[in-house]
Design a protein around this motif. Structure first.
Motif, PDB file in Angstrom:
ATOM      1  N   THR A  77       0.847  -1.194   0.000  1.00 47.75           N
ATOM      2  CA  THR A  77       0.000   0.000   0.000  1.00 47.75           C
ATOM      3  C   THR A  77       0.882   1.243   0.000  1.00 47.75           C
ATOM      4  O   THR A  77       1.779   1.379   0.849  1.00 47.75           O
ATOM      5  CB  THR A  77      -0.922   0.024   1.216  1.00 47.75           C
ATOM      6  OG1 THR A  77      -1.754  -1.146   1.209  1.00 47.75           O
ATOM      7  CG2 THR A  77      -1.807   1.262   1.197  1.00 47.75           C
ATOM      8  N   GLU A  78       0.634   2.129  -0.936  1.00 45.89           N
ATOM      9  CA  GLU A  78       1.410   3.368  -1.054  1.00 45.89           C
ATOM     10  C   GLU A  78       0.456   4.552  -1.063  1.00 45.89           C
ATOM     11  O   GLU A  78      -0.537   4.567  -1.792  1.00 45.89           O
ATOM     12  CB  GLU A  78       2.240   3.350  -2.342  1.00 45.89           C
ATOM     13  CG  GLU A  78       3.172   4.533  -2.485  1.00 45.89           C
ATOM     14  CD  GLU A  78       4.049   4.418  -3.720  1.00 45.89           C
ATOM     15  OE1 GLU A  78       4.859   5.325  -3.951  1.00 45.89           O
ATOM     16  OE2 GLU A  78       3.920   3.423  -4.451  1.00 45.89           O
ATOM     17  N   GLU A  79       0.771   5.530  -0.238  1.00 46.14           N
ATOM     18  CA  GLU A  79      -0.089   6.701  -0.125  1.00 46.14           C
ATOM     19  C   GLU A  79      -0.195   7.416  -1.470  1.00 46.14           C
ATOM     20  O   GLU A  79       0.804   7.666  -2.140  1.00 46.14           O
ATOM     21  CB  GLU A  79       0.472   7.660   0.926  1.00 46.14           C
ATOM     22  CG  GLU A  79      -0.423   8.857   1.209  1.00 46.14           C
ATOM     23  CD  GLU A  79       0.112   9.744   2.307  1.00 46.14           C
ATOM     24  OE1 GLU A  79      -0.473  10.821   2.519  1.00 46.14           O
ATOM     25  OE2 GLU A  79       1.114   9.354   2.948  1.00 46.14           O
ATOM     26  N   GLY A  80      -1.404   7.727  -1.866  1.00 47.82           N
ATOM     27  CA  GLY A  80      -1.634   8.414  -3.119  1.00 47.82           C
ATOM     28  C   GLY A  80      -1.710   7.498  -4.321  1.00 47.82           C
ATOM     29  O   GLY A  80      -2.074   7.920  -5.415  1.00 47.82           O
ATOM     30  N   VAL A  81      -1.341   6.238  -4.123  1.00 47.24           N
ATOM     31  CA  VAL A  81      -1.358   5.266  -5.224  1.00 47.24           C
ATOM     32  C   VAL A  81      -2.402   4.181  -4.970  1.00 47.24           C
ATOM     33  O   VAL A  81      -3.130   3.772  -5.864  1.00 47.24           O
ATOM     34  CB  VAL A  81       0.028   4.628  -5.423  1.00 47.24           C
ATOM     35  CG1 VAL A  81      -0.032   3.570  -6.525  1.00 47.24           C
ATOM     36  CG2 VAL A  81       1.060   5.702  -5.767  1.00 47.24           C
ATOM     37  N   GLY A  82      -2.462   3.733  -3.724  1.00 51.92           N
ATOM     38  CA  GLY A  82      -3.412   2.679  -3.394  1.00 51.92           C
ATOM     39  C   GLY A  82      -2.700   1.380  -3.057  1.00 51.92           C
ATOM     40  O   GLY A  82      -1.496   1.362  -2.778  1.00 51.92           O
ATOM     41  N   THR A  83      -3.460   0.313  -3.092  1.00 52.51           N
ATOM     42  CA  THR A  83      -2.936  -1.001  -2.725  1.00 52.51           C
ATOM     43  C   THR A  83      -2.768  -1.883  -3.958  1.00 52.51           C
ATOM     44  O   THR A  83      -3.654  -1.969  -4.801  1.00 52.51           O
ATOM     45  CB  THR A  83      -3.880  -1.701  -1.729  1.00 52.51           C
ATOM     46  OG1 THR A  83      -3.975  -0.916  -0.536  1.00 52.51           O
ATOM     47  CG2 THR A  83      -3.365  -3.090  -1.368  1.00 52.51           C
TER      48      THR A  83
END
Length: 222
Positions: free
Chosen positions: A167-173
Motif C-alpha cells: 500500500t502506497e499513499e496516493g497510489v493505493g494497494t
C-alpha cells in the motif's frame, strides 16, 4: 512490500532454463530510498522454452501454483488479472509496442536489450538470503569454480511462490505473486549475455618453467 498471510509453499523446479541478469555471488545493489540504505537481493531471471516438454510442464506448474497461492491469500474470487506477477510471456519484453501518430496503427519493434526473451517464458526470482549454488555433480561451489552459474548459461532452478500486498499513499494497494529463489544448479555453458562464456583457468593456462637464461636465485639452496 508486505507479505500476505502465510500460504503453504510448493517447490517448483525449472529444468535447464537459461539464466539472465544473474546476481548469485553477491546481492544486486539497490538504490537508497529517502536517504536509507536498501538491502540488495540475490536474483536471476530464468528463461524457459515453451516448445521444450519439460520446460512447458514447469511453466504450467508455475501458473497453476500462482492460482493456488492467489486464492489462498486473497480469496477464491480474486481477480487474477489484477495481480502483479513476476513471470510471463517473454515477447512482452522482447518487443516494444508503439502507435503510429499518423495512421494510428499499432506497431511492434524488437527491443535488442531483451532479444533472448523472444519466444520464451520468463520467471523473475530473487531472495534476500544467499541461495544454494551447485555444479553438475550437485556439489556446492563458489564463483571461483568453472561451473558457477552465470548469465547465459543453462541451469536447474528451484523456486517457491509467495503472495504480497503493498500500500502506497496516493497510489493505493497493489497485490501480486513473487518467486522466491531456493537453489541453482549449473547444467551447461551457454553464450554469456553481454560477453563471452566462462573460461576455465585450468584449461586456459599452462605451467611454464623459468625463462631461458634467467639468473639463478641466490637464496635457492636446494
Amino acid at each position: 512490500m508486505a507479505k500476505s498471510p502465510k500460504v503453504e509453499k510448493v517447490v517448483v523446479k525449472l529444468p535447464g532454463g537459461r539464466l539472465s541478469y544473474a546476481y548469485l555471488e553477491s546481492p544486486k545493489p539497490k538504490p537508497a530510498k529517502s536517504g536509507k540504505e536498501t538491502a540488495g537481493r540475490y536474483e536471476t531471471v530464468v528463461l524457459l522454452d515453451p516448445s521444450n516438454v519439460e520446460q512447458k510442464a514447469a511453466i504450467d506448474a508455475i501458473k497453476a501454483d500462482a492460482v493456488r497461492v492467489a486464492k489462498a491469500a486473497f480469496g477464491a474470487n480474486v481477480d487474477l488479472k489484477s495481480l502483479v506477477l513476476a513471470f510471463g510471456n517473454g515477447d512482452k519484453k522482447a518487443f516494444d509496442t508503439i502507435v503510429d501518430d499518423d495512421t494510428g496503427q499499432v506497431l511492434r519493434t524488437e527491443n535488442p536489450t531483451y532479444a533472448a526473451y523472444k519466444g520464451m517464458y520468463y520467471v523473475n526470482t530473487s531472495t534476500p538470503d544467499k541461495p544454494l549454488i551447485a555444479n553438475r555433480r550437485g556439489e556446492l561451489v563458489d564463483k571461483t569454480n568453472a561451473q558457477f552459474p552465470y548469465s547465459g548459461c543453462y541451469a536447474n532452478v528451484k523456486v517457491t511462490l509467495y503472495p504480497w500486498t503493498f500500500t502506497e499513499e496516493g497510489v493505493g494497494t497493489r497485490r501480486g505473486i513473487s518467486v522466491d529463489l531456493r537453489s541453482v544448479q549449473f547444467v551447461a555453458d551457454g553464450e554469456a549475455f553481454g560477453g563471452r562464456a566462462a573460461i576455465n583457468p585450468e584449461e586456459e593456462f599452462e605451467a611454464l618453467g623459468d625463462a631461458p637464461g634467467s639468473a639463478p636465485d641466490p637464496f635457492d639452496l636446494d
